[in-house]
Design a protein around this motif. Sequence first.
Motif, PDB file in Angstrom:
ATOM      1  N   MET A  78      98.302   1.009  22.471  1.00  0.00           N
ATOM      2  CA  MET A  78      97.860  -0.383  22.655  1.00  0.00           C
ATOM      3  C   MET A  78      97.905  -1.113  21.333  1.00  0.00           C
ATOM      4  N   THR A  79      98.463  -2.315  21.359  1.00  0.00           N
ATOM      5  CA  THR A  79      98.541  -3.121  20.145  1.00  0.00           C
ATOM      6  C   THR A  79      97.564  -4.264  20.224  1.00  0.00           C
TER       7      THR A  79
ATOM      8  N   PHE B 150      88.540   0.617  10.095  1.00  0.00           N
ATOM      9  CA  PHE B 150      87.107   0.355  10.046  1.00  0.00           C
ATOM     10  C   PHE B 150      86.322   1.576   9.561  1.00  0.00           C
ATOM     11  N   TYR B 151      86.812   2.787   9.860  1.00  0.00           N
ATOM     12  CA  TYR B 151      86.163   3.982   9.319  1.00  0.00           C
ATOM     13  C   TYR B 151      86.262   3.995   7.789  1.00  0.00           C
ATOM     14  N   VAL B 152      87.436   3.651   7.281  1.00  0.00           N
ATOM     15  CA  VAL B 152      87.618   3.581   5.830  1.00  0.00           C
ATOM     16  C   VAL B 152      86.735   2.489   5.244  1.00  0.00           C
ATOM     17  N   ARG B 153      86.699   1.365   5.922  1.00  0.00           N
ATOM     18  CA  ARG B 153      85.900   0.246   5.442  1.00  0.00           C
ATOM     19  C   ARG B 153      84.417   0.607   5.385  1.00  0.00           C
ATOM     20  N   GLU B 154      83.938   1.343   6.385  1.00  0.00           N
ATOM     21  CA  GLU B 154      82.523   1.731   6.401  1.00  0.00           C
ATOM     22  C   GLU B 154      82.160   2.528   5.159  1.00  0.00           C
ATOM     23  N   ALA B 155      83.009   3.493   4.825  1.00  0.00           N
ATOM     24  CA  ALA B 155      82.727   4.330   3.656  1.00  0.00           C
ATOM     25  C   ALA B 155      82.842   3.538   2.360  1.00  0.00           C
ATOM     26  N   MET B 156      83.907   2.751   2.236  1.00  0.00           N
ATOM     27  CA  MET B 156      84.156   2.029   0.997  1.00  0.00           C
ATOM     28  C   MET B 156      83.122   0.928   0.767  1.00  0.00           C
TER      29      MET B 156
ATOM     30  N   GLN C  49      94.222   1.972  17.580  1.00  0.00           N
ATOM     31  CA  GLN C  49      93.792   3.180  16.894  1.00  0.00           C
ATOM     32  C   GLN C  49      93.850   3.002  15.383  1.00  0.00           C
ATOM     33  N   ALA C  50      94.927   2.384  14.884  1.00  0.00           N
ATOM     34  CA  ALA C  50      95.055   2.152  13.445  1.00  0.00           C
ATOM     35  C   ALA C  50      93.961   1.222  12.948  1.00  0.00           C
TER      36      ALA C  50
END
Length: 252
Positions: A1-2, A102-108, A96-97
């Motif tokens: 899905m895009t 957002f997972y990366v953003r949460e940590a950073m 999915q990308a």
Amino acid sequence: MTISGALSPIGEVAADIEPAEDDGARTLGDRVYGQLLDAIMTGEIPLGAKIREIELAQRFGVSRGPLREAIRRLEERRIVVRTAHVGARVNELTSQALLELFYVREAMEGMAARLASERMSDREIAELGALLEHHAEVVERSDIYAQPSSDRDFHYLIAKGARNDLIEGLLCRDLYQLLRIYRFKHSAQPGRAQRALLEHQRIAGAIADRDGDLSEILMRRHIRAARLNLEKLINEGRATAAPGTETSGRIT
């Protein structure tokens, strides 16, 4: 899905000015970069659209040299991608990308908030509070949490305040403009804008108290809430890209 859909204007666009060979080249290159970025942000060039150099050079009134330099800069920020036999096109992330982003953003951003609580000056913290007062006035009038770019963006200021070159590079350059494109419009959940503002105010309060642990916890919780809202919209099939505007169903 895009993830794709109706795009809405976002106002001012930051060009992330970079040094060039000389003043003349820098001025022309930055102008073309800003114009091309603005066209993508406002949806004049849609997500997934092919970048047509000849048409754009004529539109902006420049040779293809400065245009190609602008395209290269957008590729560095992952706003434009280049594929074999197709050429350059505007990046259109899969759902999915985007969730992974957002997972990366949460940590950073969690770490950025912790460092900002330690490294922002008292003046910068006061300016962050003043910014949120302005945001509160906007939300009270319209229930729309629209953040212009750079120095008027809450997350951008905290990333800069972290005083960490790697975090600043990722959040203020590599991911910043890409994330600004992928905001989401959804009106079925009233009060989300107010809740986003309240979360911002709590994060700013923890930073002002110089409480690194709480600053990181609150920021991570804030981004996680945005991701969960995004997942819900995707599962319901109601996610539509709307760059720069945080509506009542905001992804922030």
